[in-house]
Scaffold this motif. Structure first.
Motif, PDB file in Angstrom:
ATOM      1  N   GLY A  73       0.815  -1.211   0.000  1.00  0.00           N
ATOM      2  CA  GLY A  73       0.000   0.000   0.000  1.00  0.00           C
ATOM      3  C   GLY A  73       0.844   1.255   0.000  1.00  0.00           C
ATOM      4  N   PHE A  74       1.982   1.224   0.720  1.00  0.00           N
ATOM      5  CA  PHE A  74       2.872   2.381   0.752  1.00  0.00           C
ATOM      6  C   PHE A  74       3.469   2.646  -0.632  1.00  0.00           C
ATOM      7  CE2 PHE A  74       7.184   4.077   1.138  1.00  0.00           C
ATOM      8  CZ  PHE A  74       6.923   5.271   1.797  1.00  0.00           C
ATOM      9  N   ALA A  75       3.911   1.589  -1.307  1.00  0.00           N
ATOM     10  CA  ALA A  75       4.490   1.771  -2.650  1.00  0.00           C
ATOM     11  C   ALA A  75       3.444   2.317  -3.623  1.00  0.00           C
ATOM     12  CB  ALA A  75       5.052   0.447  -3.158  1.00  0.00           C
ATOM     13  N   GLN A  76       2.228   1.821  -3.530  1.00  0.00           N
ATOM     14  CA  GLN A  76       1.154   2.311  -4.394  1.00  0.00           C
ATOM     15  C   GLN A  76       0.872   3.780  -4.094  1.00  0.00           C
ATOM     16  OE1 GLN A  76      -2.276  -0.210  -4.259  1.00  0.00           O
ATOM     17  NE2 GLN A  76      -3.402   0.951  -5.801  1.00  0.00           N
ATOM     18  N   ALA A  77       0.872   4.148  -2.839  1.00  0.00           N
ATOM     19  CA  ALA A  77       0.633   5.543  -2.457  1.00  0.00           C
ATOM     20  C   ALA A  77       1.779   6.441  -2.889  1.00  0.00           C
ATOM     21  CB  ALA A  77       0.433   5.626  -0.947  1.00  0.00           C
ATOM     22  N   LEU A  78       2.987   5.897  -2.913  1.00  0.00           N
ATOM     23  CA  LEU A  78       4.136   6.685  -3.368  1.00  0.00           C
ATOM     24  C   LEU A  78       3.940   7.111  -4.823  1.00  0.00           C
ATOM     25  CD1 LEU A  78       6.727   7.391  -1.755  1.00  0.00           C
ATOM     26  CD2 LEU A  78       7.889   5.592  -3.040  1.00  0.00           C
ATOM     27  N   GLY A  79       3.398   6.208  -5.649  1.00  0.00           N
ATOM     28  CA  GLY A  79       3.110   6.555  -7.026  1.00  0.00           C
ATOM     29  C   GLY A  79       2.096   7.671  -7.123  1.00  0.00           C
ATOM     30  N   GLY A 130      -0.128   7.610 -22.101  1.00  0.00           N
ATOM     31  CA  GLY A 130      -0.675   6.306 -22.446  1.00  0.00           C
ATOM     32  C   GLY A 130       0.319   5.175 -22.405  1.00  0.00           C
ATOM     33  N   THR A 131       1.588   5.462 -22.123  1.00  0.00           N
ATOM     34  CA  THR A 131       2.594   4.406 -22.004  1.00  0.00           C
ATOM     35  C   THR A 131       3.359   4.600 -20.711  1.00  0.00           C
ATOM     36  OG1 THR A 131       4.466   5.568 -23.027  1.00  0.00           O
ATOM     37  CG2 THR A 131       2.851   4.550 -24.524  1.00  0.00           C
ATOM     38  N   PHE A 132       4.063   3.559 -20.292  1.00  0.00           N
ATOM     39  CA  PHE A 132       4.835   3.658 -19.058  1.00  0.00           C
ATOM     40  C   PHE A 132       6.104   4.489 -19.231  1.00  0.00           C
ATOM     41  CE2 PHE A 132       2.519  -0.338 -17.848  1.00  0.00           C
ATOM     42  CZ  PHE A 132       1.801   0.253 -16.817  1.00  0.00           C
ATOM     43  N   ALA A 133       6.350   4.997 -20.443  1.00  0.00           N
ATOM     44  CA  ALA A 133       7.431   5.971 -20.617  1.00  0.00           C
ATOM     45  C   ALA A 133       7.026   7.325 -20.050  1.00  0.00           C
ATOM     46  CB  ALA A 133       7.793   6.105 -22.095  1.00  0.00           C
ATOM     47  N   ASP A 134       5.700   7.579 -19.978  1.00  0.00           N
ATOM     48  CA  ASP A 134       5.202   8.863 -19.487  1.00  0.00           C
ATOM     49  C   ASP A 134       4.382   8.716 -18.209  1.00  0.00           C
ATOM     50  OD1 ASP A 134       5.972  10.620 -21.842  1.00  0.00           O
ATOM     51  OD2 ASP A 134       4.843   9.050 -22.835  1.00  0.00           O
ATOM     52  N   TYR A 135       3.656   7.599 -18.068  1.00  0.00           N
ATOM     53  CA  TYR A 135       2.922   7.344 -16.838  1.00  0.00           C
ATOM     54  C   TYR A 135       3.862   6.568 -15.917  1.00  0.00           C
ATOM     55  CZ  TYR A 135      -0.893   6.169 -13.698  1.00  0.00           C
ATOM     56  OH  TYR A 135      -1.706   6.067 -12.591  1.00  0.00           O
ATOM     57  N   LEU A 136       4.485   7.297 -15.016  1.00  0.00           N
ATOM     58  CA  LEU A 136       5.567   6.718 -14.215  1.00  0.00           C
ATOM     59  C   LEU A 136       5.014   5.992 -12.998  1.00  0.00           C
ATOM     60  CD1 LEU A 136       8.124   9.668 -14.322  1.00  0.00           C
ATOM     61  CD2 LEU A 136       7.870   7.730 -15.883  1.00  0.00           C
ATOM     62  N   LEU A 137       5.710   4.933 -12.610  1.00  0.00           N
ATOM     63  CA  LEU A 137       5.376   4.153 -11.417  1.00  0.00           C
ATOM     64  C   LEU A 137       6.642   3.977 -10.581  1.00  0.00           C
ATOM     65  CD1 LEU A 137       3.238   1.332 -13.080  1.00  0.00           C
ATOM     66  CD2 LEU A 137       2.366   3.124 -11.579  1.00  0.00           C
ATOM     67  N   PRO A 138       6.503   3.964  -9.264  1.00  0.00           N
ATOM     68  CA  PRO A 138       7.689   3.727  -8.431  1.00  0.00           C
ATOM     69  C   PRO A 138       8.146   2.286  -8.525  1.00  0.00           C
ATOM     70  CG  PRO A 138       5.728   3.817  -7.064  1.00  0.00           C
ATOM     71  CD  PRO A 138       5.290   4.177  -8.454  1.00  0.00           C
ATOM     72  N   THR A 139       9.444   2.089  -8.501  1.00  0.00           N
ATOM     73  CA  THR A 139      10.028   0.755  -8.448  1.00  0.00           C
ATOM     74  C   THR A 139      10.699   0.577  -7.092  1.00  0.00           C
ATOM     75  OG1 THR A 139      12.190   1.409  -9.331  1.00  0.00           O
ATOM     76  CG2 THR A 139      10.461   0.916 -10.930  1.00  0.00           C
ATOM     77  N   ALA A 140      11.367  -0.552  -6.924  1.00  0.00           N
ATOM     78  CA  ALA A 140      12.062  -0.796  -5.657  1.00  0.00           C
ATOM     79  C   ALA A 140      13.131   0.256  -5.404  1.00  0.00           C
ATOM     80  CB  ALA A 140      12.681  -2.194  -5.668  1.00  0.00           C
ATOM     81  N   THR A 141      13.697   0.813  -6.483  1.00  0.00           N
ATOM     82  CA  THR A 141      14.740   1.833  -6.326  1.00  0.00           C
ATOM     83  C   THR A 141      14.186   3.106  -5.703  1.00  0.00           C
ATOM     84  OG1 THR A 141      15.890   0.962  -8.270  1.00  0.00           O
ATOM     85  CG2 THR A 141      16.465   3.188  -7.562  1.00  0.00           C
ATOM     86  N   GLU A 142      12.961   3.491  -6.085  1.00  0.00           N
ATOM     87  CA  GLU A 142      12.386   4.737  -5.580  1.00  0.00           C
ATOM     88  C   GLU A 142      11.639   4.562  -4.256  1.00  0.00           C
ATOM     89  OE1 GLU A 142      13.372   4.920  -9.588  1.00  0.00           O
ATOM     90  OE2 GLU A 142      11.636   3.763  -8.906  1.00  0.00           O
ATOM     91  N   THR A 143      11.433   3.322  -3.823  1.00  0.00           N
ATOM     92  CA  THR A 143      10.640   3.083  -2.615  1.00  0.00           C
ATOM     93  C   THR A 143      11.554   2.928  -1.406  1.00  0.00           C
ATOM     94  OG1 THR A 143       8.993   1.923  -3.972  1.00  0.00           O
ATOM     95  CG2 THR A 143       8.858   1.630  -1.586  1.00  0.00           C
ATOM     96  N   PRO A 144      11.526   3.867  -0.470  1.00  0.00           N
ATOM     97  CA  PRO A 144      12.426   3.764   0.692  1.00  0.00           C
ATOM     98  C   PRO A 144      11.911   2.736   1.701  1.00  0.00           C
ATOM     99  CG  PRO A 144      11.000   5.661   0.928  1.00  0.00           C
ATOM    100  CD  PRO A 144      10.693   5.077  -0.426  1.00  0.00           C
ATOM    101  N   ASP A 145      12.802   2.324   2.568  1.00  0.00           N
ATOM    102  CA  ASP A 145      12.400   1.438   3.657  1.00  0.00           C
ATOM    103  C   ASP A 145      11.578   2.251   4.658  1.00  0.00           C
ATOM    104  OD1 ASP A 145      12.158  -0.849   5.116  1.00  0.00           O
ATOM    105  OD2 ASP A 145      14.099  -0.662   6.104  1.00  0.00           O
ATOM    106  N   ILE A 146      10.631   1.623   5.278  1.00  0.00           N
ATOM    107  CA  ILE A 146       9.782   2.311   6.251  1.00  0.00           C
ATOM    108  C   ILE A 146       9.784   1.538   7.555  1.00  0.00           C
ATOM    109  CG2 ILE A 146       8.293   3.341   4.483  1.00  0.00           C
ATOM    110  CD1 ILE A 146       6.241   1.176   5.015  1.00  0.00           C
ATOM    111  N   GLU A 147       9.476   2.260   8.633  1.00  0.00           N
ATOM    112  CA  GLU A 147       9.363   1.639   9.959  1.00  0.00           C
ATOM    113  C   GLU A 147       7.896   1.336  10.220  1.00  0.00           C
ATOM    114  OE1 GLU A 147      11.551   3.632  13.117  1.00  0.00           O
ATOM    115  OE2 GLU A 147      12.564   4.831  11.571  1.00  0.00           O
ATOM    116  N   ILE A 148       7.610   0.072  10.531  1.00  0.00           N
ATOM    117  CA  ILE A 148       6.234  -0.367  10.759  1.00  0.00           C
ATOM    118  C   ILE A 148       6.057  -0.719  12.229  1.00  0.00           C
ATOM    119  CG2 ILE A 148       4.454  -2.041  10.125  1.00  0.00           C
ATOM    120  CD1 ILE A 148       5.887  -2.407   7.455  1.00  0.00           C
ATOM    121  N   LEU A 149       5.095  -0.084  12.859  1.00  0.00           N
ATOM    122  CA  LEU A 149       4.784  -0.340  14.258  1.00  0.00           C
ATOM    123  C   LEU A 149       3.339  -0.818  14.369  1.00  0.00           C
ATOM    124  CD1 LEU A 149       6.352   2.915  15.776  1.00  0.00           C
ATOM    125  CD2 LEU A 149       7.455   0.682  15.481  1.00  0.00           C
TER     126      LEU A 149
END
Length: 366
Positions: free
Chosen positions: A80-86, A104-123
């Motif tokens: 959910g966090f990665a989806q929200a990051l997008g 209309g293509t993923f060259a322009d409609y950008l999505l976060p990948t593992a590289t752009e998704t930081p680690d988060i602290e979950i409590l």
């Protein structure tokens, strides 16, 4: 079951919490007994020069009642966090004025990948639900709703602004940081006449560069004002008409990625300083799109009889061709400019230099 033995006893039971009663006469209904609760905190930095937002720390606490499967719960939260990051920084449905879909293509409609998704602290804090047999509540995709708000508030706090719109692309963030653009000087207001202002949805291209040509500035200047010479060096040119000393019309065929079409082009020269510099403004139109822009070209003598051509340009592209990926458009513009100067170098170079080592070196640079 063995042969001759009937099936085993079967019992089906239905359980409905009394709190989930049928809708009332005015259509009121208790929609869920599984409300989860979330608390998010974000620490961000904003680069003033680029508008890039960096998440230094993100803490998310969930009360999803009794945690039945910790691994699945963590997967739901991180997904959910990665989806929200997008939604916060990347994903945007963009349309041009004519209704053309620009992402209309993923060259322009950008999505976060593992590289752009930081680690988060979950409590977690477990407050079992009194309404479900195991005390569980909801947790699926919870951060899809809380994370965009949290990050938007963090950026707003960092920039000291009251309102902003998602997604927080670098261009939007930079616009919030930058001071208002100064008014265009009166002497320059006619420079882009006839081009038309960039419209919402247009792609803006900017660039600069240099080329070296084995000819004098006077010879190159004469070529730039000669319709026949221009027709032979403009990539994809089908013909050039000279309407005045500083006004040309051309018919060109250009292709950018999968989009290729024929365009009518108009080119005007102003701010002439022969044979040193000129400003070129122009516009193109065709079935697949439109464009307009301006550029400044300067000629200065270099060593060994070379002329150094320096140029800067800014252009806006609209229509179907604008749906091509921004990086692909930018690369195509640079390639076309490179082809123009390579052809100019071949035309302008003396015959004796065209087969030598120096000429081959010039072609490689172009």
């Amino acid at each position: 079951m063995p042969d001759g033995v009937d099936q085993a006893i079967r019992e089906t039971a239905f359980w409905t919490p009394p709190e989930l009663s049928a809708p009332t006469e005015i259509d009121e209904v208790n929609s869920s007994l599984c409300h989860g609760f979330i608390f998010d905190m974000a620490g961000v930095e904003v680069e003033v020069e680029t508008g890039k937002v960096r998440i230094d720390r993100y803490v998310t606490m969930h009360d999803c009642g009794r945690v039945l499967h910790p691994g699945m719960v963590e997967g739901q939260i991180r997904g959910g966090f990665a989806q929200a990051l997008g939604a916060t920084f990347y994903e945007e449905l963009a349309y041009a004025d004519d209704g053309a879909f620009l992402t209309g293509t993923f060259a322009d409609y950008l999505l976060p990948t593992a590289t752009e998704t930081p680690d988060i602290e979950i409590l977690h804090i477990e407050t079992p639900s009194p309404f479900t047999p195991l005390g569980a509540k909801g947790v699926g995709e919870g951060n899809c709703m809380s994370t965009p708000v949290c990050l938007a508030n963090a950026v707003a706090d960092a920039l000291g602004v009251a309102e902003l719109n998602l997604p927080l692309t670098p261009a939007r963030v930079a616009a919030l940081i930058a001071a208002p653009e100064p008014a265009l000087p009166e002497a320059h207001r006619d420079r882009g006449a006839g081009l038309g202002a960039a419209k919402p949805g247009d792609r803006t291209l900017r660039g600069e560069g240099q080329a070296r040509v084995a000819a004098t500035p006077e010879a190159i200047w004469a070529m730039l004002l000669d319709a026949d010479q221009l027709a032979s060096i403009i990539p994809g040119c089908n013909g050039v008409r000279k309407l005045s000393e500083t006004y040309f019309k051309a018919d060109v065929t250009l292709g950018v990625g999968p989009v290729k079409g024929r365009y009518k082009a108009e080119i005007k020269l102003c701010d002439l300083d022969p044979p040193k510099a000129a400003t070129l403004t122009g516009s193109v139109s065709g079935a697949l799109g439109t464009g307009g822009g301006s550029g400044r070209v300067s000629l200065s003598p270099g060593e060994d009889g070379l002329t150094i051509i320096s140029y800067t340009y800014e252009a806006a592209v609209g229509g179907k061709v604008a749906a091509i990926g921004g990086r692909l458009l930018d690369g195509a513009a640079k390639a076309i400019i490179g082809q123009f100067f390579a052809a100019l170098a071949r035309k302008a170079a003396p015959e004796s230099a065209k087969t030598g080592f120096f000429a081959r070196l010039l072609r490689r640079r172009a």
